[in-house]
Design a protein around this motif. Sequence first.
Motif, short mmCIF file in Angstrom:
data_model
loop_
_atom_site.label_atom_id
_atom_site.label_comp_id
_atom_site.label_asym_id
_atom_site.label_seq_id
_atom_site.Cartn_x
_atom_site.Cartn_y
_atom_site.Cartn_z
N ALA A 1 0.86 -1.08 -0.02
CA ALA A 1 0.01 0.15 -0.33
C ALA A 1 0.90 1.16 0.09
O ALA A 1 0.37 2.37 -0.28
CB ALA A 1 -0.79 0.07 1.34
N THR A 2 2.12 0.96 0.60
CA THR A 2 2.88 2.38 0.34
C THR A 2 3.37 2.52 -0.78
O THR A 2 4.25 3.57 -0.88
CB THR A 2 3.99 2.13 1.65
OG1 THR A 2 4.96 1.17 1.35
CG2 THR A 2 3.31 2.03 2.93
N ALA A 3 3.65 1.63 -1.74
CA ALA A 3 4.42 1.57 -2.96
C ALA A 3 3.51 2.41 -4.04
O ALA A 3 2.48 2.16 -4.25
CB ALA A 3 4.70 0.34 -3.50
N GLU A 4 4.20 3.41 -4.90
CA GLU A 4 3.60 3.94 -6.04
C GLU A 4 3.81 3.12 -7.30
O GLU A 4 4.94 2.55 -7.35
CB GLU A 4 4.17 5.45 -6.21
CG GLU A 4 4.01 6.66 -5.06
CD GLU A 4 4.29 7.83 -5.28
OE1 GLU A 4 4.76 8.01 -6.47
OE2 GLU A 4 4.08 8.61 -4.40
N ARG A 5 2.66 3.16 -8.13
CA ARG A 5 2.94 2.22 -9.27
C ARG A 5 4.08 2.94 -10.14
O ARG A 5 3.70 4.17 -10.50
CB ARG A 5 1.53 2.09 -9.96
CG ARG A 5 1.74 1.34 -11.22
CD ARG A 5 0.40 0.70 -11.89
NE ARG A 5 -0.13 -0.31 -10.83
CZ ARG A 5 -0.88 -1.17 -11.28
NH1 ARG A 5 -1.70 -1.01 -12.37
NH2 ARG A 5 -1.37 -2.14 -10.27
N ARG A 6 4.87 2.24 -10.78
CA ARG A 6 5.98 2.80 -11.35
C ARG A 6 5.96 2.43 -12.77
O ARG A 6 5.40 1.43 -13.36
CB ARG A 6 7.34 2.53 -10.89
CG ARG A 6 7.54 2.82 -9.47
CD ARG A 6 9.32 2.22 -9.03
NE ARG A 6 10.22 3.08 -10.03
CZ ARG A 6 11.19 2.50 -10.30
NH1 ARG A 6 11.41 1.03 -10.07
NH2 ARG A 6 12.11 3.07 -11.22
N THR A 7 6.30 3.42 -13.72
CA THR A 7 6.28 3.15 -15.11
C THR A 7 7.39 3.06 -15.96
O THR A 7 8.52 3.14 -15.29
CB THR A 7 5.49 4.37 -15.99
OG1 THR A 7 6.55 5.50 -15.70
CG2 THR A 7 4.04 4.71 -15.14
N VAL A 8 7.34 2.37 -17.26
CA VAL A 8 8.56 2.26 -17.93
C VAL A 8 9.33 3.52 -18.25
O VAL A 8 10.60 3.52 -18.15
CB VAL A 8 8.25 1.74 -19.16
CG1 VAL A 8 9.37 1.79 -20.04
CG2 VAL A 8 7.65 0.36 -19.25
N GLY A 9 8.54 4.65 -18.47
CA GLY A 9 9.24 5.88 -18.45
C GLY A 9 10.01 6.22 -17.21
O GLY A 9 11.26 6.83 -17.59
N GLU A 10 9.45 6.25 -16.11
CA GLU A 10 10.04 6.40 -14.77
C GLU A 10 11.42 5.54 -14.70
O GLU A 10 12.24 6.06 -14.26
CB GLU A 10 9.32 6.06 -13.57
CG GLU A 10 8.09 7.32 -13.79
CD GLU A 10 6.86 6.97 -12.60
OE1 GLU A 10 6.38 7.98 -12.18
OE2 GLU A 10 6.89 5.88 -12.39
N ALA A 11 11.24 4.34 -15.08
CA ALA A 11 12.30 3.18 -14.88
C ALA A 11 13.47 3.51 -15.63
O ALA A 11 14.72 3.21 -15.25
CB ALA A 11 11.69 1.98 -14.99
#
Length: 405
Positions: free
Chosen positions: A240-250
């Motif tokens: 619940a504390t983690a934000e969904r990360r995207t390809v662009g961010e990675a």
Amino acid sequence: MDAQDELIAALPDRCRPEQRKTPAFLAVDFFCGAGGTTRGLIDAQGYVIAGLDKQEICRQTYVTNNGNETGDRSYPDFLAFDLFPKTEAYPAGQQQEAISHLDTVLARHRRLYPDVPLLFAVCAPCQPFTKLGRAAVRKDSLAARLRDRGLLAHACRFIERYEPDMVLSENVPGITDERYGGVWDDFANRLRELSFAVSTERVCASDFGIPQYRKRTILAALRTSPDRTLERPELPDCDATAERRTVGEALAGLPPIDAGERHRDLLNHATRNLSELNRKRISYAKPGESNAYLSSTPEGDLSLACHRRVNSRFQNRCFADVYTRMAPDRPAPTITTHCASITNGRFGHPDIMQIRGISMREAARLQSFRDDYVFYPVDKVDPIARMIGNAVPPPALGPVDTHWH
């Protein structure tokens, strides 16, 4: 001096007594591969005694990236053994050799840390439980897949012999399918017979802050005893504390390269070369879209003839992800052992200015490996793609709760 000794002799000496810290748990990583699970266990303040995997090519990657941060801060042993027993029908089996080595190293570490719990990570290869049809697998490979479905049962022999306090396992969701003969249920039930409380859960890596849609079935088991009773371990289905990360961010900040190029400074930032036709194909692909574009490019229909026949037969677009680019604003698709190839899934780079598939450093980032986690041999692409695709994302393990004991 064996291969492990030669490798460690060239690495920094980490055994500094003043920095020793009691581990939260000891661990052995079965089917360790390049070390994703081991890295996660070490980051969770565990001490990994050894990793076992029959693929010798993984040794350098596994050992050099995974110096322990607790205990004597040394490197885990890489035990290159085939965990099947040696039989007349399967003479390559090395189960007894693996047992002989584990007898020694486990006894030594349990004497050093008598009150520290022991964890066995048992993440068997997932290929035997994937949907790839038999027609697409060579006869020898099919036999290996069928045999490997028994790896969890053989792992139970090690669990019964060494009596770890905890067991952790991960595999593809398909392992629970009845077509595979109840392998997952049999494994869980055998653990219960060995006095473990067992929980399983189906999760997606993107729900834990990993920039990838990677669905997996996981299992956690805690040993019980007459004087230690507990409920089944709780397995979260998300963080619940983690934000969904995207390809662009990675992938942000990585320097652009061309197909077939290897960056001179950033190790593993290297890609497969492309034929001229495949360069044309991926040059017309738009991020996140299907390969429907292939049928109407400025240069005509660039679809594969075999795909055209299948699409016509089923009146539907099949294999819609090949020759496509990742969407920069979403998590990546599952990173597989074929992630170096744009012909095996949505592995095109999301930047339309880069006419190529993703690099191995990019694949590693999408699996949440740090940039200083180097895969060997550094001048290769395909062997590293297999290591990365087979790995468990290190952060997925998170902190390991050992307060139950």
